[in-house]
Structures are given as structure tokens and as C-alpha cells.
Scaffold this motif. Structure first.
Motif, PDB file in Angstrom:
ATOM      1  N   ILE A 109     -10.426   0.379   7.599  1.00 54.57           N
ATOM      2  CA  ILE A 109      -9.433  -0.412   6.742  1.00 54.57           C
ATOM      3  C   ILE A 109      -8.115  -0.633   7.502  1.00 54.57           C
ATOM      4  O   ILE A 109      -7.086  -0.920   6.966  1.00 54.57           O
ATOM      5  N   ASN A 110      -8.261  -0.565   9.131  1.00 63.15           N
ATOM      6  CA  ASN A 110      -7.030  -0.811   9.668  1.00 63.15           C
ATOM      7  C   ASN A 110      -7.790  -1.844  10.728  1.00 63.15           C
ATOM      8  O   ASN A 110      -8.267  -1.381  11.717  1.00 63.15           O
ATOM      9  N   GLY A 111      -7.153  -3.042  10.614  1.00 60.74           N
ATOM     10  CA  GLY A 111      -7.632  -4.122  11.700  1.00 60.74           C
ATOM     11  C   GLY A 111      -7.158  -3.911  12.901  1.00 60.74           C
ATOM     12  O   GLY A 111      -7.930  -4.145  14.181  1.00 60.74           O
ATOM     13  N   THR A 112      -5.647  -3.457  13.131  1.00 61.35           N
ATOM     14  CA  THR A 112      -5.114  -3.151  14.369  1.00 61.35           C
ATOM     15  C   THR A 112      -6.009  -2.236  15.080  1.00 61.35           C
ATOM     16  O   THR A 112      -6.206  -2.641  16.550  1.00 61.35           O
ATOM     17  N   ASP A 149      -1.544   3.916   7.893  1.00 63.17           N
ATOM     18  CA  ASP A 149      -1.906   2.881   7.289  1.00 63.17           C
ATOM     19  C   ASP A 149      -3.149   3.049   6.525  1.00 63.17           C
ATOM     20  O   ASP A 149      -3.588   2.810   5.322  1.00 63.17           O
ATOM     21  N   LYS A 193       0.995  -1.275   0.119  1.00 66.51           N
ATOM     22  CA  LYS A 193      -0.014  -0.006   0.025  1.00 66.51           C
ATOM     23  C   LYS A 193       0.800   1.285  -0.070  1.00 66.51           C
ATOM     24  O   LYS A 193       0.546   2.130  -0.645  1.00 66.51           O
ATOM     25  N   ALA A 245      -6.518  -8.193   6.502  1.00 68.06           N
ATOM     26  CA  ALA A 245      -5.179  -8.533   6.685  1.00 68.06           C
ATOM     27  C   ALA A 245      -4.849 -10.130   7.185  1.00 68.06           C
ATOM     28  O   ALA A 245      -5.869 -10.698   6.971  1.00 68.06           O
ATOM     29  N   GLU A 276       2.171  -3.984  15.025  1.00 68.88           N
ATOM     30  CA  GLU A 276       3.579  -4.086  14.793  1.00 68.88           C
ATOM     31  C   GLU A 276       4.396  -3.484  16.070  1.00 68.88           C
ATOM     32  O   GLU A 276       3.817  -2.760  17.008  1.00 68.88           O
ATOM     33  N   ASP A 333       0.030   2.169  12.237  1.00 73.83           N
ATOM     34  CA  ASP A 333      -1.228   1.747  12.514  1.00 73.83           C
ATOM     35  C   ASP A 333      -2.239   2.839  13.156  1.00 73.83           C
ATOM     36  O   ASP A 333      -3.070   3.413  12.789  1.00 73.83           O
ATOM     37  N   LYS A 350      -4.168   3.417   2.355  1.00 74.51           N
ATOM     38  CA  LYS A 350      -5.302   2.639   1.845  1.00 74.51           C
ATOM     39  C   LYS A 350      -6.342   3.649   1.048  1.00 74.51           C
ATOM     40  O   LYS A 350      -6.763   3.290   0.185  1.00 74.51           O
TER      41      LYS A 350
HETATM   42  N1  HSE Z   1      -1.396  -3.120   9.534  1.00 70.29           N
HETATM   43  C1  HSE Z   1      -2.861  -3.404   8.944  1.00 70.29           C
HETATM   44  C2  HSE Z   1      -3.965  -3.645   9.409  1.00 70.29           C
HETATM   45  C3  HSE Z   1      -2.795  -4.756   8.034  1.00 70.29           C
HETATM   46  O1  HSE Z   1      -3.713  -3.612  10.668  1.00 70.29           O
HETATM   47  O2  HSE Z   1      -4.943  -3.401   9.357  1.00 70.29           O
HETATM   48  C4  HSE Z   1      -1.940  -4.484   6.559  1.00 70.29           C
HETATM   49  O3  HSE Z   1      -2.341  -3.789   5.983  1.00 70.29           O
END
Ligand code: HSE
Length: 433
Positions: free
Chosen positions: A162-165, A205, A109, A305, A194, A200, A209
Motif C-alpha cells: 500500500i505504498n507505491g513509492t 505511510d 490517512k 496514489a 517526497e 514512505d 493505511k
Molecule cells: N506516498 C504514498 C505512496 C502515496 O507512495 O504510495 C499517498 O498515499
């Protein structure tokens, strides 16, 4: 005459690269059937430290190389997949692959968000494809619909988790009532966030996207730095308590809105009404609500992800590229970055706001606050006094506004901060989309 086989080169053998290599191997029969000839993973470019990874033993030793020239000189390598991530040297590899006439697939991305315009132009000039479905939303088909199924629509809006974390962290803060630091630690322990989680939690991130989705939705070049960005680090447990009490859920949203030729692009926490579809998307799941003028609202949701889900999108792009190679098709991009819409500065955005203030609990303070909002043209929808602290003679006030312009809100915040009776503007969060 049909090709005897289609050759693939892969850059990167980390989590995504490893899943792609295994997927190409394990699904070789299926892919060959779909293309009409074998699809072979010919070469994998790795960093020297990758040579100790267990996955290396699963493939013939001469599959791997650490040398750039060796990789790019691989004969009969028709497609290059980049799964290494980051801006550089990924950009140089993508550039080199396109210049050497290979079709390219990327799951990256950051490099696509920052360099899409030049890479797409390079792909067009070299008559090859550049595909990057996996760069947004992992395995969820979020990009192809803009280029095909929704392509005759005027896209009016995108609101997306659009960020799972961060969604995992926010879900946990809301459900468990735990502070941000604890929720982050849990996410790290589970391997979601991470070690350096800034990408994130500070919203980068999501910005990358959104830049990619907006480029495809509006056919304009979007630089990540042009997108307003605010992460989730300022949210406190009280914000979640008050959100729940008032019928809202807090989500980090990526928002694109088109209105009369202007486009708003922003990533920040939002108080979402509890009955909004996105309010119900919890944990590491991603979802996007896209509104087109013909199709109305469409929703995409799933795992944004993870190795398997992301490899699903990467391999599908490789399959499409292989079909093009097999049938002698070069670049088939159906759209151009020629859009004329204007990016609306954040200061011109109009939305509703939630404020949490710590104020002196004495006569006249509410009148002063109302005065500051009124002077800036902001209409108050409701005021609730919470948590009186008798020792310090302060109280927490929660104020919800009607629609207000961001520039006016920033001026009001400045004035509130300069008023001695207002001890702190603890937070302000935008409400709704
Ligand atoms: N770090 C991103 C998330 C996954 O937490 O969605 C990779 O795009």
C-alpha cells in the motif's frame, strides 16, 4: 421538499484538492443527474501561499478564502471535503466541520489513522457521515468493501502493498541491481518520493493505511504506534540477488492476521515466494489480498496514489454524502468500534526468516552458528555459503529458517552479534506471510 442544490466546501487546493475541485466542476452534470439536484463547490479554504497557484484562476475569485471562520460560516455548505493532509490543523478542521453538522469526506490517512475513533464518535453524535475511502489505496476501493460487501465475513488476513513509492524503489533495486540510494534518487526525480521520504521508506505511510484497514476489518481501535514498523532502508543489493536465487521477491508488506482472537499487525519487508500474487505487483502499483472466512481470497489492485485516481475516491464519497443530504439521511455507520480481539506483540509472531551473515571462514564457525540457532529453538532449513573474501578470510552465509518465534530470533541475533567469529549480521528478513 427537495433541496435546490447541495453545497460543498473544500479544504486544500494542492495536488489532491486541485483534482477534486476540477472533478466536481467538470462532472457537475453527471453528479447532478445522480443526486437529482445540482452539486456545487461553494468555498475552498486555502493557505495564503496557495493564492499564487495557477488553478486559482480557473474558479471565481470569491470561491477561495484563507480565513477559517469565513470558510465555516459559508451558508448552504452541506459537505466538507478535507484534502490538505497531515495531522494538524486537519484534525481541528474535521472536528469543526462535524460539530457544525456537515457531512465530512477526508483523503487524509494520517489524521484518520490517528483520530478515527474520536472523529467517528463525533460524526455519530452530530448525526452526519464521515467518509475516508481515498485515505488508503488512492482510487482502489479498499475500505468500502469492509463496511459492505465483506461485512458478514470474519476477516482472517490482509496482505497489502500500500505504498507505491517503496514498491517502485524495491522493483528497481531488484530489476536493475542498483543500491537503495540510487533507487530512491530515481523515485525522487520522477516525483514519486517526497523530498523528505521518511514517511514512505520508513514505513509510516503503510502503517497509517494498515491501521485504517485493520480498524474496519476487525472493528477495533488501532493506534499507529501499536503496529510493528520496519522500513526498506536496510535492504542491500545482495539481499535482492539471494532472494532471486532462492525463488523470492522482496516486498514491503502491510500484514494483518487473525488467529483465534489474536491479531498480528505489522509492516516490514518480506521475502515473498515468486508465485505469490503480490510478488507480481511492480512499480508504483498497490494491491491488497484480503481473506474472509466466507468469501475466501479477494484481490484489489490498481493505482494507489496520484491526483486523478485519488479524486475518483474522494468525489465518490462526496457523491454518497450528497445522496444522504438529498434524502435527509444523517449518520448511517453500520458498525461500531467494539471488537475485543487482542493485538499480538511482535515478539510473539511466528514466521520464517532469512539471515545474511558475514563470518570468519574457518573451521567450527558453522557449528557455532548452528549452536546459537539451536539454543534458541530455531530450526535451520538451509545454509548457503556465498562470496568468500580470501583477503579478509571471511565468507557470506545465507541461512533460511523454519518457523520461529520473533523473540527467539531477536535473542539469536544478539548472541550472533556477541560471537567473535561472526563479523556482522548483515540483515534478517521475514519470509512469507
Ligand atoms: N506516498 C504514498 C505512496 C502515496 O507512495 O504510495 C499517498 O498515499
Amino acid at each position: 421538499m427537495s433541496k435546490p442544490a447541495i453545497g460543498i466546501g473544500l479544504i486544500g487546493i494542492g495536488i489532491i484538492g486541485g483534482a477534486v475541485a476540477r472533478g466536481l466542476r467538470d462532472r457537475a452534470a453527471r453528479l447532478s443527474e445522480q443526486i437529482g439536484c445540482p452539486v456545487e463547490l461553494r468555498r475552498v479554504k486555502v493557505a495564503p501561499m496557495d493564492l499564487t497557484r495557477p488553478i486559482i484562476a480557473e474558479f471565481p475569485t470569491d470561491t477561495f478564502t484563507t480565513d477559517d471562520d469565513d470558510f465555516f460560516n459559508t451558508p448552504d455548505m452541506d459537505i466538507v471535503i478535507e484534502a490538505m493532509g497531515g495531522e494538524y490543523p486537519a484534525f481541528n478542521y474535521l472536528e469543526r466541520a462535524l460539530l457544525s453538522g456537515r457531512h465530512v469526506v477526508s483523503s487524509n490517512k494520517e489524521v484518520i489513522a490517528k483520530h478515527a475513533a474520536e472523529l467517528l464518535e463525533l460524526a455519530r453524535r452530530n448525526n452526519v457521515g464521515l467518509r475516508f475511502e481515498a485515505s488508503v489505496g488512492g482510487g482502489i476501493p479498499l475500505l468500502q468493501p469492509f463496511q459492505y460487501d465483506l461485512s458478514v465475513n470474519e476477516i482472517k488476513g490482509i496482505s497489502a502493498i500500500i505504498n507505491g513509492t517503496t514498491n517502485y524503489i524495491l522493483t528497481n533495486m531488484a530489476c536493475e541491481g542498483i543500491p537503495f540510494a540510487d533507487a530512491l534518487r530515481q523515485a525522487q526525480e520522477l516525483g514519486y518520493a517526497e523530498r523528505n521520504p521518511a514517511n514512505d521508506i520508513e514505513g509510516f505511510d503503510s502503517v497509517y493505511k494498515l491501521a485504517i484497514m485493520a480498524m474496519l476489518a476487525f472493528q477495533i481501535e488501532v493506534k499507529p504506534e501499536d503496529i510493528y514498523r520496519e522500513g526498506i532502508t536496510k535492504l542491500e543489493t545482495q539481499d535482492f540477488l539471494y532472494a532471486t536465487e532462492l525463488g523470492f521477491v522482496i516486498k514491503l508488506l502491510a500484514i494483518a492476521k487473525e488467529d483465534d482472537g489474536d491479531i498480528e499487525l505489522r509492516v516490514h519487508p518480506v521475502f515473498l515466494p515468486r508465485d505469490n500474487f503480490l510478488a507480481k505487483v511492480d512499480g508504483v502499483f498497490n494491491a491488497a489480498l484480503i481473506t474472509g472466512d466466507l468469501v475466501g481470497d479477494v484481490i484489489f489492485s490498481g493505482q494507489g496514489a496520484g491526483a486523478a485516481a485519488t479524486s475518483s475516491a474522494v468525489i465518490a464519497d462526496a457523491l454518497a454524502a450528497a445522496q444522504d443530504v438529498a434524502s435527509g439521511v444523517g449518520n448511517r455507520m453500520r458498525w461500531r468500534l467494539g471488537g475485543t480481539k487482542r493485538l499480538l506483540p511482535m515478539t510473539e509472531v511466528v514466521t520464517r526468516y532469512y539471515f545474511r551473515l558475514n563470518v570468519a571462514d574457518k573451521p567450527g564457525v558453522l557449528a557455532q552458528i548452528a549452536g546459537i540457532f539451536g539454543d534458541n529453538g530455531i530450526s535451520i532449513a538451509s545454509v548457503i555459503q556465498k562470496e568468500v573474501n580470501e583477503a579478509s578470510e571471511t565468507a557470506e552465509l545465507v541461512i533460511m529458517t523454519h518457523l520461529a518465534r520473533e523473540s527467539a530470533v531477536r535473542q539469536a541475533v544478539e548472541a550472533l552479534r556477541q560471537n567473535d567469529s561472526i563479523k556482522a549480521v548483515n540483515n534478517f528478513v521475514r519470509v512469507g506471510v
